[in-house]
Structures are given as C-alpha cells and as structure tokens.
Design an enzyme around this catalytic site. Structure first.
Site, PDB file in Angstrom:
ATOM      1  CE  LYS A 156     -64.309 -82.104 -25.137  1.00 14.61           C
ATOM      2  NZ  LYS A 156     -64.770 -80.708 -25.191  1.00 14.61           N
ATOM      3  CD  GLU A 215     -58.745 -75.749 -24.803  1.00 15.28           C
ATOM      4  OE1 GLU A 215     -57.883 -75.337 -25.603  1.00 15.28           O
ATOM      5  OE2 GLU A 215     -59.811 -76.265 -25.183  1.00 15.28           O
ATOM      6  CB  SER A 218     -70.209 -86.348 -24.772  1.00 11.85           C
ATOM      7  OG  SER A 218     -70.172 -86.343 -23.364  1.00 11.85           O
TER       8      SER A 218
HETATM    9  C1  LIG Z   1     -66.828 -86.736 -22.409  1.00 14.16           C
HETATM   10  C2  LIG Z   1     -66.994 -85.256 -22.431  1.00 14.16           C
HETATM   11  N1  LIG Z   1     -68.211 -84.744 -22.622  1.00 14.16           N
HETATM   12  C3  LIG Z   1     -68.410 -83.424 -22.645  1.00 14.16           C
HETATM   13  C4  LIG Z   1     -67.390 -82.525 -22.456  1.00 14.16           C
HETATM   14  C5  LIG Z   1     -67.705 -81.074 -22.435  1.00 14.16           C
HETATM   15  O1  LIG Z   1     -67.308 -80.385 -23.581  1.00 14.16           O
HETATM   16  P1  LIG Z   1     -68.319 -79.834 -24.644  1.00 14.16           P
HETATM   17  O2  LIG Z   1     -69.377 -79.085 -23.890  1.00 14.16           O
HETATM   18  O3  LIG Z   1     -67.508 -78.966 -25.495  1.00 14.16           O
HETATM   19  O4  LIG Z   1     -68.894 -80.965 -25.386  1.00 14.16           O
HETATM   20  C6  LIG Z   1     -66.089 -83.011 -22.266  1.00 14.16           C
HETATM   21  C7  LIG Z   1     -64.968 -82.079 -22.088  1.00 14.16           C
HETATM   22  O5  LIG Z   1     -63.929 -82.364 -21.629  1.00 14.16           O
HETATM   23  C8  LIG Z   1     -65.896 -84.415 -22.259  1.00 14.16           C
HETATM   24  O6  LIG Z   1     -64.681 -84.932 -22.068  1.00 14.16           O
END
Ligand SMILES: Cc1ncc(COP(=O)(O)O)c(C=O)c1O
Lengths: 401, 268
Positions: free
Chosen positions: A104, A126, A387
């Site tokens: 993020k 948000e 992520s």
């Molecule tokens: C660690 C992590 N991965 C994935 C996501 C999902 O978001 P996005 O699909 O936009 O990558 C989030 C959202 O809060 C997150 O904190």
C-alpha cells in the site's frame, strides 16, 4: 528468447494495461460515476496525475522516496523448501518488506506527493486491513499533511494493531458503523466526506477502484512491483519470465501492479479472491463507489456484504481493469476459503520463516492447491506477490491456532 | 394517455405551468417502502400542496446520502422493500394530480437494464427520474432509454460545476434542473448554504427550465430564502427524520403545509 510452450496465452494486443480508453474505460468497465459534486475534483486529480506522471521531476522524487524511505526495490525470494515440497519453483515478491509492511505504501507515496503538488493539506482514506490507513498516516506525517482515515467498526476490532499505529502516526481514525462495518462502508463514508472537503483534501483511494482516474492512477503507482519483478525474474530465471504470476485480489491493486509488469509476456496471470468476496469470479455488472465493474449483488440489485477472514479482501467488488482482464481471458480469477488461507499462512511461516498477511496468504493457498491438483504443472515457475506481512493478523490467528 | 401527467415532458410542463403562475415549487421526498402504508404519505404530500413528489428507491450503498436518508433506506430494505415492490405499490395509487419522480443509484437502473427499468417506472405511473451517481458525461446510456419510455431524466448541478458543464447539464436535463445547494451529502442543516444563491444564479443564466434547490433545506425560513433564488425546493431529510421518528401522514401534511405557506408568502 524462448519458444512459446503449448497451452500458453497469446501475447495480448498492444495497450493491455496501458492508458485506459476514452472516459476512463477498460473495455466496458471503469468510468467516472461520481456524484456531480465530485466530478470536478476527479477531473483535477486526473489533470494533476497526467502532468505529474509525464514530469521527470515528479517521477524522480517518487523514485527517491520509494528507495530511501520505503525500502525499494524489494527482494525476490526463492521459496526453497516450499518449492521442493510443492514440486514447482516459487518466487516471492517481498512487498512485506517495505516500510509499513505492505504494498500500500507504493500507491500512497505517489498520491501524497501528488496531493502536495495540488496544494492539498489533508489526505482522506478508507481502510480495511488498516494497511492502507497506516500507509496514508505515514505519508501524511512524512510530508506534513493531515490524515483522516475511515474504518469499519468490525475492522477496528480485528485490526487493532493498525488502529494504534495510525493514531500513533497522528492520523484521525473515524469508525464507520453503517452496513457491514467493513471496507465497503468505510469507502462509502470516505466518499461522502470528500464531497464536503474537496477544497483542501485529497481522497487517497487505496486500491484500483473508484472513479476515473483512480483505477488507472493506482495501478501506475503499483506497477513498480511488476516492473521490478520483471527485471528480477529476467536475472533469476532461465526462461526470463515465470510461467504463472499470482497475486491476491481485494480491490486488486497489488495484483494490478504485478500484472502490469507481465501483461505483455506469455505469463499466465492469476488473481486470487476470498471465497466470500469474489467480485471478479462471481460478481455481476454494476456501479458502485464511482466505477462500473463487477459486484456481488442480490436478485434486487442490492450489494451483498462480503465475508472474509482477511479484512483487505472483504470487499464485494473488484477494480474495473480486472473485470476487463477477466473478459479478455488475459487473467483468471479464482477463490480460496478462509481455512485454506490460514493453512497457507502457517505453512509459509514454518517452511520459509515468513509470516504473511492473511490477504497475501490467499495467493499462496491457491498456489498450494494448484500444485496439488495439477493446475500448476510440476516444474512450473511461479511468481507470487507477497503483498504484506502478518503482524496485524496476530489477534485473528491467535484465536484459531 | 389516460393520465395527463404521464404524457412525454409532462413533469416539466406541470412544473413550468405552476411556476409561471408565480407559485414556489415544493417537492417533498419519501423513501419507498419505509412503512407498510407508505403510499399514504404521497396522498398527504399532495394534499399539503406538493408540486411533485420524489420517491426514493432504496439502495444498499447510498454514497451521496447523509445519516437520515441512509437510515430510512436501511429501514425500508430491512422491511423487504425493493424496486419491484415499491413500483407495484405505486401502481395501486390513484392519480394524485402531482407528478412522481423516482430517485435511486445507478446500480439499480443497470440491474435490469435502463430500458426495462424505465419501462417499469412508466408502468407504475412515474414521470421523472433522478440518479445522483450518474453525472451528465455518463448519462448517454440512460437518456435514450428514458426518453423512449417517456421518463424525464433530471440532472443535478453542484456548486463545483464549471460553467460549460452547467450549460450542458441544463440543456440535457428534463423536468427541471436539480441544484445541489451545497458541497455535501443530503441531511438537515441549520441554514441555507451560501453556495445556493450563486449556483441558482449561474443556472438561470443558461436555462429557463425550472430550477429546484435541494440538500439541507429543512425549515420554512430556509424554504422562503431558497425561493428568492430558485423556482422551488426539494425537502428530503427533514421529512424522513420525522417519518423515522414515527410521524404519520397527517403530521407530515402539517409540516409540509408550513413549507407551502412559506413558499406562498415569498411570492406575494
Ligand atoms: C497486505 C494486503 N494485501 C492485499 C490487500 C488487498 O488490496 P488490493 O487487492 O488492492 O491489493 C490489502 C488491503 O488491505 C492488504 O493489506
């Protein structure tokens, strides 16, 4: 150059994951379905982003922040023990190692710099898992901006660590009590708030959703994941490009950023959604939160509340570009259950010494399942975006394990 | 056509005719399906001197509504309200002599498709439609279907709308132009926003269509003040707060009569 293997996807036509078509369209999805009061604000963001993205000064400043503050480039880690057990070659793109602990931050640093350039002094956001909220609070502190973060009450309970971090960083966290008290409702509330604050505030949306230009802009700020991984794969893999590129999908920003680096290659793109939040896999055409995309709906057209153990995947829709990639057949969207995700998180912890966020664990759960049932042929190379890190999920996991 | 208010362009003709007599226009709002006998509110509104009535078709995620109308929508949905049931209820209401204008979010329009949605409105005796999350540049898909079904698609203008866009909105709007009085969501406010006068002034400059001011107008004084700038007012949250607090059709009739009186005084 390698030969094209049988069963591979054709290389997409030029422009896939490039600039959207006129009026912010990705095929039939996207657009700017904003209340009239926000249309001018969206246009200003669009104009500012286009100018900034074409400005080497802006790009240089962002690249520098990503390097000296956020810790980029993030490594590509071969998951040796897990790979051996699964019979595939799994590489992890380590977004968990960025400052604040998830992808993020890539998007937020971009939008926060843009906000400063636009003369805004406050960021509105948000958040679901709290990672986007923490990243926003962090960027605001770094650049001397204020931050107001909307978060569903249910998420405030299950992501208490991140609520504390945001407050520690000086952000105001506003609990949202409407509806399912999760990400969907936090997003609605942030939009309502923005209507009354366009003059001095920038709405820093956390995923590839919302009115044009957000889905495109957020993907561009996240494409650093895919671009880095592309180069790292070229150096690491004999084949140059992995056979499969996998990422979890809530709104879809880490997946979009990852896919963007590989859209023009033969790699198969796989987005993994939560069973209870499968907008791309099971949604139908609709309009919510400013864009035309796929949303879970009941027979009357009301949006259905999502349910996922991962707060960041607890969203009934998906970004418009993913809806388009699905229609094109360029990416595939699959789902995994809460239990599979928890199992995958534990397995990664114990085989590789990495505790993933429950969101990221969804991507891994699919890799584990697909390696088992032949969906991923033995010996395939798999790039998976990890992520975020799992600290925030400790209280959820403690109750289960 | 058996019902004269249903002829194409009927909403606008009705409002223009009333405006041209010097009357300040009043359009109260009710969330469809809010109570079992909710259509009694429509009768009360007409009896109190409404010039048009806005009927909200509740949506799960009303991003332009403040807490009162959110709560009204949630209450109606929890009671099992749906577009289909609300329109069925409306079909059973005899002609009130006042045009009905539906309002909802675009997801509900897309759900059955713009053609089917507009045809269903028309069958239920609805003459106009307001879709707050459908700005003019996205409206092409609906304008044709609405026109074909004889539904007047009302477009909204906001204090942030720049002049060329304001001209386009005023040109393409049907029925009237909905002037959003302030930069914010629906909901009662203590005073009429300063932006209201300037916005109506700018709209008047580019069109002679009726202009109704909405968002935040809650009291007779505010209605009177709004009337100085616009052709009339839309009153939503001030009505729905009372309904949520248990006020019945007669109570609402009494409340709307005070607004009616304020609007009438202003034109003396
Ligand atoms: C660690 C992590 N991965 C994935 C996501 C999902 O978001 P996005 O699909 O936009 O990558 C989030 C959202 O809060 C997150 O904190």
């Amino acid at each position: 150059m390698r030969d094209v293997l049988p069963g591979r996807e054709p290389v997409p036509p030029d422009g896939t994951m490039g600039v959207p078509q006129a009026r912010g369209r990705f095929g039939e999805y996207g657009g700017r379905y904003a209340p009239e009061s926000l249309v001018e604000a969206c246009r200003e963001v669009d104009e500012a982003f286009r100018a900034a993205w074409a400005d080497p000064g802006f790009r240089g400043a962002l690249a520098r922040l990503l390097a000296v503050y956020a810790g980029r480039p993030t490594p590509l880690t071969p998951a040796h023990r897990l790979s051996e057990a699964l019979g595939v070659r799994l590489y992890l793109k380590r977004e968990d190692l960025t400052h604040t602990g998830s992808h993020k931050i890539n998007n937020v640093l971009g939008q926060a710099l843009l906000a400063t350039r636009m003369g805004r002094r406050r960021l509105i956001a948000e958040t679901g898992a709290g990672q986007h909220g923490v990243a926003t609070a962090t960027a605001a502190a770094l650049l001397g901006l204020e931050a107001t973060v909307f978060m569903g009450e249910r998420d405030i309970e299950r992501q208490a660590l991140n609520v504390f971090r945001m407050r520690m960083l000086g952000a105001e966290v506003v609990p949202v009590t409407a509806g399912s008290r999760t990400l969907k409702d936090a997003t609605s509330e942030a939009m309502r708030h923005w209507v009354g604050a366009t003059g001095d505030s920038h709405y820093c949306i956390g995923s590839v959703v919302g009115p044009d230009p957000y889905p495109w802009m957020v993907r561009e700020f996240q494409r650093v994941i895919g671009d880095e991984a592309r180069g790292q794969c070229a150096a690491e893999l004999r084949t140059g490009v992995p056979d499969h590129v996998v990422a979890c999908v809530g709104g879809g920003s880490n997946a979009a950023g990852t896919f963007a680096g590989f859209a023009d290659t033969p790699a198969r793109l796989v987005g993994v959604e939560a069973e209870g939040g499968a907008g791309a896999a099971r949604g139908r055409l609709g309009v919510m939160h400013g864009c035309r995309s796929l949303f879970l709906q009941d027979d009357d057209g009301q949006i259905i509340q999502a349910h996922s153990i991962a707060a960041g995947l607890d969203y009934p829709g998906v970004g418009p570009e993913h809806a388009h990639l699905r229609d094109l057949g360029r990416a595939r969207y699959v789902t995994v259950t809460d239990d599979e995700a928890v199992g995958a998180a534990v397995r990664l912890a114990r085989t590789e010494g990495i505790v993933p966020a429950l969101e990221s664990a969804h991507a891994l759960a699919w890799v584990i399942r697909a390696a088992g049932d032949g969906d991923l042929p033995a010996g395939s190379t798999v790039l998976m975006t990890l992520s975020g890190r799992g600290d925030k999920d400790a209280s959820t996991l403690k109750e289960l394990l | 056509m058996t019902n004269p208010t249903l002829a194409a362009g009927a909403v606008e003709r009705h409002l223009r005719a009333r405006r041209d007599t010097g009357r300040g226009l009043l359009m109260p709002y009710v969330t469809g399906g809010i109570t079992p006998g909710w259509t009694d509110y429509l009768r009360a509104f007409a009896a109190a001197g409404a010039d048009a009535i806005e009927v909200g078709l509740p949506f799960s995620d009303p991003t332009l509504d403040g807490v009162t109308i959110q709560r009204a929508g949630d209450t109606a949905l929890a009671r099992g309200a749906s577009t289909r049931r609300i329109l069925a209820d409306l079909s059973g209401v005899p002609d009130l002599g006042v045009p009905l204008v539906a309002s909802t979010y675009y997801n509900l329009v897309l759900h059955d498709g713009p053609e089917a949605f507009c045809a269903a409105l028309r069958r239920a005796g609805v003459g106009g439609l307001i879709v707050p999350d459908l700005p003019v540049h996205e409206a092409d898909e609906l304008t044709g279907a609405a026109a074909a079904a004889g539904i007047e698609l009302v477009l909204l203008a906001s204090p942030a709308t720049p002049r060329p866009r304001l001209a386009e909105i005023s040109r393409r709007s049907r029925g009237f132009v909905y002037a959003v009085s302030l930069m914010g969501t629906t909901g009662e406010r203590a005073a009429l926003a300063a932006s209201a006068a300037e916005l109506t002034e700018r709209i008047r400059h580019v069109t002679d269509r009726p202009v109704l001011l909405g968002f935040g107008i809650s009291t007779p004084d505010q209605a009177r003040e709004a009337r100085r700038h616009a052709d009339g007012v839309v009153v939503g949250a001030a009505v729905m707060r009372r309904v949520l607090d248990g006020a019945g059709p007669d109570d609402l009739r009494a409340f709307l009569a005070t607004l009616r009186q304020a609007l009438d005084q202003e034109c003396d």
